[in-house]
Design a protein around this motif. Sequence first.
Motif, PDB file in Angstrom:
ATOM      1  N   LEU A   2       0.820  -1.221   0.000  1.00  0.00           N
ATOM      2  CA  LEU A   2       0.000   0.000   0.000  1.00  0.00           C
ATOM      3  C   LEU A   2       0.854   1.271   0.000  1.00  0.00           C
ATOM      4  N   THR A   3       2.157   1.117  -0.237  1.00  0.00           N
ATOM      5  CA  THR A   3       3.051   2.278  -0.207  1.00  0.00           C
ATOM      6  C   THR A   3       2.567   3.367  -1.159  1.00  0.00           C
ATOM      7  N   ALA A   4       2.515   4.593  -0.656  1.00  0.00           N
ATOM      8  CA  ALA A   4       2.010   5.715  -1.449  1.00  0.00           C
ATOM      9  C   ALA A   4       3.125   6.728  -1.672  1.00  0.00           C
ATOM     10  N   SER A   5       3.351   7.091  -2.944  1.00  0.00           N
ATOM     11  CA  SER A   5       4.313   8.195  -3.167  1.00  0.00           C
ATOM     12  C   SER A   5       3.534   9.489  -3.320  1.00  0.00           C
ATOM     13  N   PHE A   6       4.105  10.516  -2.763  1.00  0.00           N
ATOM     14  CA  PHE A   6       3.425  11.810  -2.718  1.00  0.00           C
ATOM     15  C   PHE A   6       4.475  12.903  -2.703  1.00  0.00           C
ATOM     16  N   ALA A 254     -13.523   0.364  -0.584  1.00  0.00           N
ATOM     17  CA  ALA A 254     -13.955   0.667  -1.951  1.00  0.00           C
ATOM     18  C   ALA A 254     -13.958   2.180  -2.188  1.00  0.00           C
ATOM     19  N   ASP A 255     -14.318   2.943  -1.165  1.00  0.00           N
ATOM     20  CA  ASP A 255     -14.308   4.405  -1.296  1.00  0.00           C
ATOM     21  C   ASP A 255     -12.872   4.929  -1.441  1.00  0.00           C
ATOM     22  N   VAL A 256     -11.939   4.308  -0.713  1.00  0.00           N
ATOM     23  CA  VAL A 256     -10.523   4.675  -0.872  1.00  0.00           C
ATOM     24  C   VAL A 256     -10.077   4.373  -2.297  1.00  0.00           C
ATOM     25  N   PHE A 257     -10.422   3.168  -2.748  1.00  0.00           N
ATOM     26  CA  PHE A 257     -10.060   2.743  -4.107  1.00  0.00           C
ATOM     27  C   PHE A 257     -10.608   3.729  -5.139  1.00  0.00           C
ATOM     28  N   ALA A 258     -11.873   4.165  -4.963  1.00  0.00           N
ATOM     29  CA  ALA A 258     -12.499   5.097  -5.911  1.00  0.00           C
ATOM     30  C   ALA A 258     -11.750   6.440  -5.940  1.00  0.00           C
ATOM     31  N   HIS A 259     -11.374   6.942  -4.783  1.00  0.00           N
ATOM     32  CA  HIS A 259     -10.609   8.205  -4.739  1.00  0.00           C
ATOM     33  C   HIS A 259      -9.281   8.068  -5.495  1.00  0.00           C
ATOM     34  N   LEU A 260      -8.591   6.940  -5.273  1.00  0.00           N
ATOM     35  CA  LEU A 260      -7.296   6.734  -5.938  1.00  0.00           C
ATOM     36  C   LEU A 260      -7.496   6.590  -7.449  1.00  0.00           C
ATOM     37  N   LEU A 261      -8.530   5.854  -7.837  1.00  0.00           N
ATOM     38  CA  LEU A 261      -8.848   5.663  -9.255  1.00  0.00           C
ATOM     39  C   LEU A 261      -9.142   7.016  -9.928  1.00  0.00           C
ATOM     40  N   ALA A 262      -9.800   7.895  -9.187  1.00  0.00           N
ATOM     41  CA  ALA A 262     -10.127   9.230  -9.720  1.00  0.00           C
ATOM     42  C   ALA A 262      -8.891  10.110  -9.840  1.00  0.00           C
ATOM     43  N   GLU A 287      -9.270  -3.521   3.896  1.00  0.00           N
ATOM     44  CA  GLU A 287     -10.277  -3.568   2.829  1.00  0.00           C
ATOM     45  C   GLU A 287      -9.687  -3.154   1.481  1.00  0.00           C
ATOM     46  N   LEU A 288      -8.827  -2.150   1.503  1.00  0.00           N
ATOM     47  CA  LEU A 288      -8.170  -1.733   0.256  1.00  0.00           C
ATOM     48  C   LEU A 288      -7.282  -2.856  -0.278  1.00  0.00           C
ATOM     49  N   ALA A 289      -6.517  -3.485   0.620  1.00  0.00           N
ATOM     50  CA  ALA A 289      -5.638  -4.595   0.209  1.00  0.00           C
ATOM     51  C   ALA A 289      -6.451  -5.748  -0.373  1.00  0.00           C
ATOM     52  N   ASP A 290      -7.608  -6.050   0.227  1.00  0.00           N
ATOM     53  CA  ASP A 290      -8.475  -7.132  -0.281  1.00  0.00           C
ATOM     54  C   ASP A 290      -8.959  -6.829  -1.699  1.00  0.00           C
ATOM     55  N   ILE A 291      -9.378  -5.588  -1.916  1.00  0.00           N
ATOM     56  CA  ILE A 291      -9.862  -5.204  -3.252  1.00  0.00           C
ATOM     57  C   ILE A 291      -8.729  -5.318  -4.273  1.00  0.00           C
ATOM     58  N   MET A 292      -7.550  -4.844  -3.894  1.00  0.00           N
ATOM     59  CA  MET A 292      -6.402  -4.917  -4.806  1.00  0.00           C
ATOM     60  C   MET A 292      -6.053  -6.370  -5.125  1.00  0.00           C
ATOM     61  N   ASN A 293      -6.038  -7.217  -4.091  1.00  0.00           N
ATOM     62  CA  ASN A 293      -5.739  -8.643  -4.322  1.00  0.00           C
ATOM     63  C   ASN A 293      -6.747  -9.269  -5.267  1.00  0.00           C
ATOM     64  N   LYS A 299       0.293  -2.805  -6.535  1.00  0.00           N
ATOM     65  CA  LYS A 299       0.683  -1.510  -5.970  1.00  0.00           C
ATOM     66  C   LYS A 299      -0.300  -0.449  -6.432  1.00  0.00           C
ATOM     67  N   LEU A 300      -0.297   0.705  -5.737  1.00  0.00           N
ATOM     68  CA  LEU A 300      -1.289   1.750  -6.024  1.00  0.00           C
ATOM     69  C   LEU A 300      -1.161   2.252  -7.461  1.00  0.00           C
ATOM     70  N   ALA A 301       0.084   2.305  -7.960  1.00  0.00           N
ATOM     71  CA  ALA A 301       0.305   2.828  -9.319  1.00  0.00           C
ATOM     72  C   ALA A 301      -0.378   1.967 -10.385  1.00  0.00           C
ATOM     73  N   ASP A 302      -0.725   0.709 -10.040  1.00  0.00           N
ATOM     74  CA  ASP A 302      -1.403  -0.157 -11.021  1.00  0.00           C
ATOM     75  C   ASP A 302      -2.770   0.386 -11.430  1.00  0.00           C
ATOM     76  N   PHE A 303      -3.382   1.192 -10.558  1.00  0.00           N
ATOM     77  CA  PHE A 303      -4.733   1.691 -10.891  1.00  0.00           C
ATOM     78  C   PHE A 303      -4.923   3.180 -10.626  1.00  0.00           C
ATOM     79  N   LYS A 304      -3.965   3.817  -9.951  1.00  0.00           N
ATOM     80  CA  LYS A 304      -4.156   5.227  -9.583  1.00  0.00           C
ATOM     81  C   LYS A 304      -4.381   6.103 -10.813  1.00  0.00           C
ATOM     82  N   GLY A 305      -5.471   6.868 -10.806  1.00  0.00           N
ATOM     83  CA  GLY A 305      -5.774   7.795 -11.901  1.00  0.00           C
ATOM     84  C   GLY A 305      -6.286   7.125 -13.156  1.00  0.00           C
ATOM     85  N   LYS A 306      -6.540   5.804 -13.100  1.00  0.00           N
ATOM     86  CA  LYS A 306      -6.892   5.071 -14.331  1.00  0.00           C
ATOM     87  C   LYS A 306      -8.385   4.841 -14.467  1.00  0.00           C
ATOM     88  N   LEU A 307      -9.179   5.767 -13.997  1.00  0.00           N
ATOM     89  CA  LEU A 307     -10.636   5.681 -14.118  1.00  0.00           C
ATOM     90  C   LEU A 307     -11.041   5.563 -15.588  1.00  0.00           C
TER      91      LEU A 307
END
Length: 310
Positions: A2-6, A254-262, A287-293, A299-307
Amino acid sequence: DLTASFHDHTFQTPLMNASGVYCYTTEELDNLLASKAGTLVTKSATINYRAGNPEPRYRNLALGSINSMGLPNEGLAYYLDYVLKKQADPTVPTLFLSVAGISMAEDLDMLSTIDQSDFNGLTELNLSCPNVPGKPQVAYDFEATEKMLAAAFERFHKPLGVKLPPYFDLTQFDIVAQILNQYPLAYINTINSIGNGLYIDVDSETVAIKPKGGFGGLGGAYVLPTALANVHAFRQRLNPEIAIIGTGGIENGADVFAHLLAGADLVQVGTQLMKDGPDVFTRLAAELADIMNAKGYHKLADFKGKLKTL
Ligand code: ORO
């Protein structure tokens, strides 16, 4: 993972508190550091201690929350002292320090103080508090916002972000992004609460909070689609160097995932943290890890911003 770069930093998870929630005292801040939150932001500070608005000034509602706190806080020195002490500890992540002056002069005064301090974290200028009677939300006044940023960057040389109110018309996103893109902002944080909602209890025929006759900022499930729209609309318009913190309506993974996807790089949790306390971050991370699995993302970059659009 779940490492996040910022900006120039990495955090163990993309999760943190929303300013105002569970971040008034050093004890609360320490509890956040001990949680699964990747980092924290302090309560928006004024120069001096402020008592804030009369109580009751916060109510949990079935679909979220309403608040009119009025910027109660211990004063800038208290929070600056906290983050300076913590940054000496190598196990503590980079921290966020929030300021919300009652005037532009107060904002600039606090930014100068922070600039001259040894603080090496991220500073967040809150341009969107809806709850100080008689004071408009700065970032709804585009001219005032531009003046504020020009003056801020004249004297401030550290990483700076701004906390924005929700916008609703697509032309507002165009105008605000065009202003923000002129400055070397580290990030924006979107959204603050939806200002001046009015919750009415039909049984008692009364409002839910005392200040301002019951008008207050909405959080929680009420605001999730508005928050996602603001994250996505700004990600489509801002320079790629400007990171985005997505805030608003996160109740589950899922809400976390949606924010990252957006397009959010980090996310903040307000109402749900108020309801559950810092253990909420353990659940959200799992919950975020379960959805990703389940989706095969590592990793977050696999879906971040890819709505995807239809
Ligand atoms: N409440 C909010 O919802 N947002 C802010 O920025 C500040 C407050 C408050 O202190 O009332």
